[in-house]
Design a protein around this motif. Structure first.
Motif, mmCIF file in Angstrom:
data_model
loop_
_atom_site.group_PDB
_atom_site.id
_atom_site.type_symbol
_atom_site.label_atom_id
_atom_site.label_comp_id
_atom_site.label_asym_id
_atom_site.label_seq_id
_atom_site.Cartn_x
_atom_site.Cartn_y
_atom_site.Cartn_z
ATOM 1 N N ALA A 97 11.079 -66.745 34.006
ATOM 2 C CA ALA A 97 10.438 -65.508 33.549
ATOM 3 C C ALA A 97 9.932 -64.690 34.734
ATOM 4 C CB ALA A 97 9.281 -65.839 32.604
ATOM 5 N N ALA A 98 10.355 -63.436 34.800
ATOM 6 C CA ALA A 98 9.895 -62.533 35.854
ATOM 7 C C ALA A 98 8.473 -62.073 35.547
ATOM 8 C CB ALA A 98 10.816 -61.336 35.953
ATOM 9 N N LYS A 99 7.693 -61.854 36.592
ATOM 10 C CA LYS A 99 6.329 -61.361 36.417
ATOM 11 C C LYS A 99 6.357 -59.844 36.252
ATOM 12 C CE LYS A 99 4.488 -63.116 40.156
ATOM 13 N NZ LYS A 99 3.436 -63.469 41.141
ATOM 14 N N LEU A 100 5.824 -59.387 35.142
ATOM 15 C CA LEU A 100 5.707 -57.959 34.887
ATOM 16 C C LEU A 100 4.341 -57.487 35.350
ATOM 17 C CD1 LEU A 100 6.787 -55.317 33.607
ATOM 18 C CD2 LEU A 100 5.809 -56.103 31.437
ATOM 19 N N GLY A 117 -1.263 -48.444 39.725
ATOM 20 C CA GLY A 117 -1.319 -46.985 39.714
ATOM 21 C C GLY A 117 -2.251 -46.465 40.782
ATOM 22 N N TRP A 118 -2.319 -45.150 40.874
ATOM 23 C CA TRP A 118 -3.177 -44.514 41.882
ATOM 24 C C TRP A 118 -4.624 -44.966 41.716
ATOM 25 C CZ3 TRP A 118 -2.800 -41.812 46.271
ATOM 26 C CH2 TRP A 118 -3.931 -41.138 46.723
ATOM 27 N N ASN A 119 -5.094 -44.955 40.487
ATOM 28 C CA ASN A 119 -6.475 -45.359 40.213
ATOM 29 C C ASN A 119 -6.524 -46.473 39.175
ATOM 30 O OD1 ASN A 119 -5.562 -43.580 38.209
ATOM 31 N ND2 ASN A 119 -7.632 -42.894 37.713
ATOM 32 N N ILE A 120 -5.526 -47.362 39.245
ATOM 33 C CA ILE A 120 -5.449 -48.504 38.327
ATOM 34 C C ILE A 120 -5.292 -49.775 39.154
ATOM 35 C CG2 ILE A 120 -4.112 -49.557 36.448
ATOM 36 C CD1 ILE A 120 -3.065 -46.718 35.853
ATOM 37 N N ALA A 121 -6.140 -50.746 38.910
ATOM 38 C CA ALA A 121 -6.035 -52.013 39.621
ATOM 39 C C ALA A 121 -4.755 -52.735 39.210
ATOM 40 C CB ALA A 121 -7.246 -52.885 39.307
ATOM 41 N N THR A 122 -4.082 -53.350 40.182
ATOM 42 C CA THR A 122 -2.842 -54.072 39.901
ATOM 43 C C THR A 122 -3.143 -55.251 38.964
ATOM 44 O OG1 THR A 122 -1.944 -53.482 42.052
ATOM 45 C CG2 THR A 122 -0.907 -55.319 40.917
ATOM 46 N N ALA A 123 -2.347 -55.386 37.925
ATOM 47 C CA ALA A 123 -2.571 -56.453 36.942
ATOM 48 C C ALA A 123 -1.234 -57.029 36.508
ATOM 49 C CB ALA A 123 -3.325 -55.905 35.725
ATOM 50 N N GLU A 124 -1.225 -58.316 36.218
ATOM 51 C CA GLU A 124 -0.041 -58.969 35.694
ATOM 52 C C GLU A 124 -0.085 -58.926 34.176
ATOM 53 O OE1 GLU A 124 2.294 -63.291 35.836
ATOM 54 O OE2 GLU A 124 0.772 -62.815 37.347
ATOM 55 N N LEU A 125 1.035 -58.539 33.574
ATOM 56 C CA LEU A 125 1.107 -58.395 32.122
ATOM 57 C C LEU A 125 1.782 -59.582 31.454
ATOM 58 C CD1 LEU A 125 2.161 -54.626 31.911
ATOM 59 C CD2 LEU A 125 -0.141 -55.602 31.758
ATOM 60 N N GLY A 126 2.194 -60.552 32.248
ATOM 61 C CA GLY A 126 2.825 -61.749 31.690
ATOM 62 C C GLY A 126 4.249 -61.900 32.200
ATOM 63 N N GLY A 127 4.939 -62.874 31.621
ATOM 64 C CA GLY A 127 6.300 -63.163 32.029
ATOM 65 C C GLY A 127 7.305 -62.510 31.111
ATOM 66 N N VAL A 128 8.444 -62.122 31.686
ATOM 67 C CA VAL A 128 9.528 -61.520 30.924
ATOM 68 C C VAL A 128 10.798 -62.306 31.216
ATOM 69 C CG1 VAL A 128 10.963 -59.469 30.629
ATOM 70 C CG2 VAL A 128 8.496 -59.224 30.976
ATOM 71 N N SER A 129 11.452 -62.773 30.169
ATOM 72 C CA SER A 129 12.688 -63.534 30.359
ATOM 73 C C SER A 129 13.655 -63.220 29.243
ATOM 74 C CB SER A 129 12.400 -65.041 30.388
ATOM 75 O OG SER A 129 11.882 -65.473 29.136
ATOM 76 N N ALA A 130 14.923 -63.585 29.479
ATOM 77 C CA ALA A 130 15.944 -63.330 28.469
ATOM 78 C C ALA A 130 15.780 -64.273 27.283
ATOM 79 C CB ALA A 130 17.317 -63.496 29.081
ATOM 80 N N SER A 163 1.365 -53.069 25.615
ATOM 81 C CA SER A 163 1.936 -54.009 24.654
ATOM 82 C C SER A 163 3.410 -54.173 24.981
ATOM 83 C CB SER A 163 1.757 -53.482 23.227
ATOM 84 O OG SER A 163 2.386 -54.323 22.290
ATOM 85 N N VAL A 164 3.801 -55.394 25.357
ATOM 86 C CA VAL A 164 5.159 -55.660 25.814
ATOM 87 C C VAL A 164 5.982 -56.220 24.671
ATOM 88 C CG1 VAL A 164 6.570 -56.866 27.518
ATOM 89 C CG2 VAL A 164 4.245 -56.140 28.112
ATOM 90 N N GLY A 165 7.099 -55.578 24.384
ATOM 91 C CA GLY A 165 7.961 -56.012 23.301
ATOM 92 C C GLY A 165 8.880 -57.141 23.720
ATOM 93 N N ASP A 195 10.493 -61.166 40.992
ATOM 94 C CA ASP A 195 11.316 -62.362 40.821
ATOM 95 C C ASP A 195 10.461 -63.596 41.117
ATOM 96 O OD1 ASP A 195 13.117 -64.545 41.218
ATOM 97 O OD2 ASP A 195 14.735 -63.127 41.627
ATOM 98 N N PRO A 196 10.296 -64.514 40.164
ATOM 99 C CA PRO A 196 9.428 -65.677 40.384
ATOM 100 C C PRO A 196 9.981 -66.646 41.427
ATOM 101 C CG PRO A 196 10.631 -65.916 38.330
ATOM 102 C CD PRO A 196 10.918 -64.535 38.834
ATOM 103 N N ASP A 197 11.288 -66.626 41.649
ATOM 104 C CA ASP A 197 11.888 -67.561 42.597
ATOM 105 C C ASP A 197 11.733 -67.109 44.041
ATOM 106 O OD1 ASP A 197 12.806 -69.359 40.624
ATOM 107 O OD2 ASP A 197 14.516 -68.060 40.218
ATOM 108 N N THR A 198 11.786 -65.791 44.261
ATOM 109 C CA THR A 198 11.747 -65.276 45.631
ATOM 110 C C THR A 198 10.469 -64.529 45.973
ATOM 111 O OG1 THR A 198 12.779 -63.174 45.003
ATOM 112 C CG2 THR A 198 14.258 -65.009 45.550
ATOM 113 N N GLY A 199 9.726 -64.089 44.952
ATOM 114 C CA GLY A 199 8.552 -63.261 45.195
ATOM 115 C C GLY A 199 8.900 -61.818 45.498
ATOM 116 N N LEU A 200 10.197 -61.461 45.473
ATOM 117 C CA LEU A 200 10.643 -60.101 45.755
ATOM 118 C C LEU A 200 10.739 -59.304 44.457
ATOM 119 C CD1 LEU A 200 13.546 -60.967 48.223
ATOM 120 C CD2 LEU A 200 11.219 -60.252 48.825
ATOM 121 N N LEU A 201 10.780 -57.991 44.605
ATOM 122 C CA LEU A 201 10.991 -57.151 43.440
ATOM 123 C C LEU A 201 12.348 -57.459 42.829
ATOM 124 C CD1 LEU A 201 9.731 -53.642 44.617
ATOM 125 C CD2 LEU A 201 8.591 -55.203 43.035
ATOM 126 N N LEU A 202 12.397 -57.515 41.515
ATOM 127 C CA LEU A 202 13.649 -57.682 40.808
ATOM 128 C C LEU A 202 14.366 -56.333 40.784
ATOM 129 C CD1 LEU A 202 14.777 -60.226 39.410
ATOM 130 C CD2 LEU A 202 13.953 -59.288 37.256
#
Length: 434
Positions: free
Chosen positions: A414-417, A421-434, A345-347, A375-382
């Motif tokens: 909005a950055a992609k959150l 994990g070791w035994n967790i499939a990678t998942a997108e939790l939505g966008g995060v922005s100021a 749950s993202v606040g 980073d949505p603009d570059t695809g790199l880690l923020l």
């Protein structure tokens, strides 16, 4: 102001002495005068890994006494005593640091610390990522014994299949080794153990070694392992003696503490629970219990240790988590862990900061959970992004709040959150922005 202690060194390195020692000593005098009023300076040290020659050998301690006289002066960073020499810089199993190695004050100790896969993809051509090749050598990964030992440690988790698999297993090694370095000194604090410094926090260019955080400012699992081991009130396990200890680095006595150790099998089932009640004096270490004294036949070959330490009101002061194998450094069975799912749950974001409430509703362990922002603009880690924790584990039905600050790198969109994990499939939790 920030609680950072400074080891002030004067720039002589290894066997290289200055061409003009008279000018060097004039510079040293100016430096004493410029720095001596800074409370953060802990000691003065003339040379790194070398013993100076005259006139520096004779004149520097006189300058230190004349211009300061309040701090320790060392001729060399590896002066014995009071230090206990440097190194090693080779990846070792956790038990190595506890087996009579941790002693005195060690000014340098390290292990090659591999970065995350996103950093690998940023710093290298895609066709040189895998397998190990000469391009790795250009970024400091060599055939020296240090890197060979790290390769063996990573392979202990199963032969890597690709660069992503190599990097995720490297983070497991980073966690285990760097937590052990600091916890070994904690284990014998003040019993001929006064401190240790790691080589090194971060590289000066895109490198495959020495990355507690990397050139692009992304923290590896080693960063969070160091932070965990160095928390002021801490609970930890000794892999050699199986002793569990409470570490109190504060100036307050802690009374009426409750410690608990829970042993989990690979499938997440509870094998054993051991409680203890203790007091822990200020600035001291207190043994709580010893694990694995009874039958261990019911344990899976690889299993987990969850520790917690609570005050007399039931408030959690520290928690810790380990994986353990019946055979040292044999973790292939971790690849057989069932997939786990975490609920997040993202606040809301306020002033560039937000929190994630994450829980594990599954019946198994969720291992090495990692959040990341893309980073949505570059695809790199923020980066730099400050995480209160990362690469952590949750046992069944456990929950935790993770605080994140991206106030220094607010993206335009909005950055992609993401969570993985070791035994967790990678998942997108939505966008995060100021």
């Amino acid at each position: 102001e920030l609680g950072i202690m400074v080891w002030e060194e004067f720039g002589i390195s290894n066997r290289w002495m200055p061409d003009d020692p008279v000018m060097w000593l004039r510079n040293a005098r100016d430096r004493f005068l410029r720095r001596r009023n800074h409370a953060c300076v802990v000691l003065w040290c003339a040379a790194n890994e070398a013993m100076p020659v005259d006139p520096i050998l004779t004149d520097m301690p006189k300058l230190a006494e004349e211009l300061d006289g309040t701090r320790l002066f060392l001729h060399s960073s590896i002066q014995i005593p009071p230090t206990d020499d440097d190194g090693p810089y080779v990846t070792n199993p956790a038990g190595f640091y506890f087996k009579d190695f941790a002693r005195g004050f060690r000014p340098e100790l390290g292990s090659p610390t591999f970065p995350v896969a996103e950093t690998m993809r940023r710093m290298m051509p895609y066709n040189r990522l895998w397998p190990v090749n000469e391009m790795w050598g250009l970024h400091d990964w060599s055939s020296l014994s240090a890197c060979e030992a790290t390769m063996q440690a990573i392979a202990a988790y199963g032969a890597p299949k690709n660069i992503e698999d190599f990097c995720r297993k490297a983070q497991m090694v980073n966690t285990e080794v760097f937590k052990a370095i600091y916890e070994a000194w904690n284990d014998r604090m003040w019993n001929d153990c006064t401190g240790v410094m790691i080589w090194m926090s971060n590289p000066a260019w895109p490198s495959l070694v020495w990355n507690t955080y990397d050139y692009y400012k992304e923290p590896t699992a080693a960063c969070f392992a160091c932070r965990k081991a160095c928390e002021p009130i801490h609970v930890q396990w000794n892999p050699v003696t199986n002793s569990v200890k409470a570490v109190n680095c504060t100036s307050n006595d802690l009374k009426g503490l409750s410690a608990e150790a829970v042993i989990y099998n690979l499938d997440g089932s509870v094998a054993e629970t051991t409680p203890a009640q203790i007091d822990c004096a200020a600035n001291s270490v207190k043994e709580c219990m010893t694990l694995f004294e009874g039958q261990v036949n019911n344990l899976s070959d690889v299993h987990f240790i969850k520790l917690s330490l609570k005050n007399s009101s039931g408030e959690q002061l520290s928690c810790n988590f380990y994986w353990r194998s019946k055979v040292e450094w044999k973790y292939e069975n971790l690849q057989k862990m069932a997939q786990a799912k975490v609920a997040c749950s993202v606040g809301p974001v306020k002033d560039g900061k937000f929190s994630i409430d994450v829980s594990n509703p599954s019946s198994g362990i969720a291992l090495a959970i990692r959040f990341k922002l893309v980073d949505p603009d570059t695809g790199l880690l923020l980066a730099p992004v400050l995480y209160s924790d990362n690469y952590f584990a949750l046992v069944p039905n456990e929950s935790r709040r993770i605080d994140i600050s991206l106030e220094r790198v607010l993206p335009r969109r909005a950055a992609k959150l993401m969570v993985e994990g070791w035994n967790i499939a990678t998942a997108e939790l939505g966008g995060v922005s100021a």
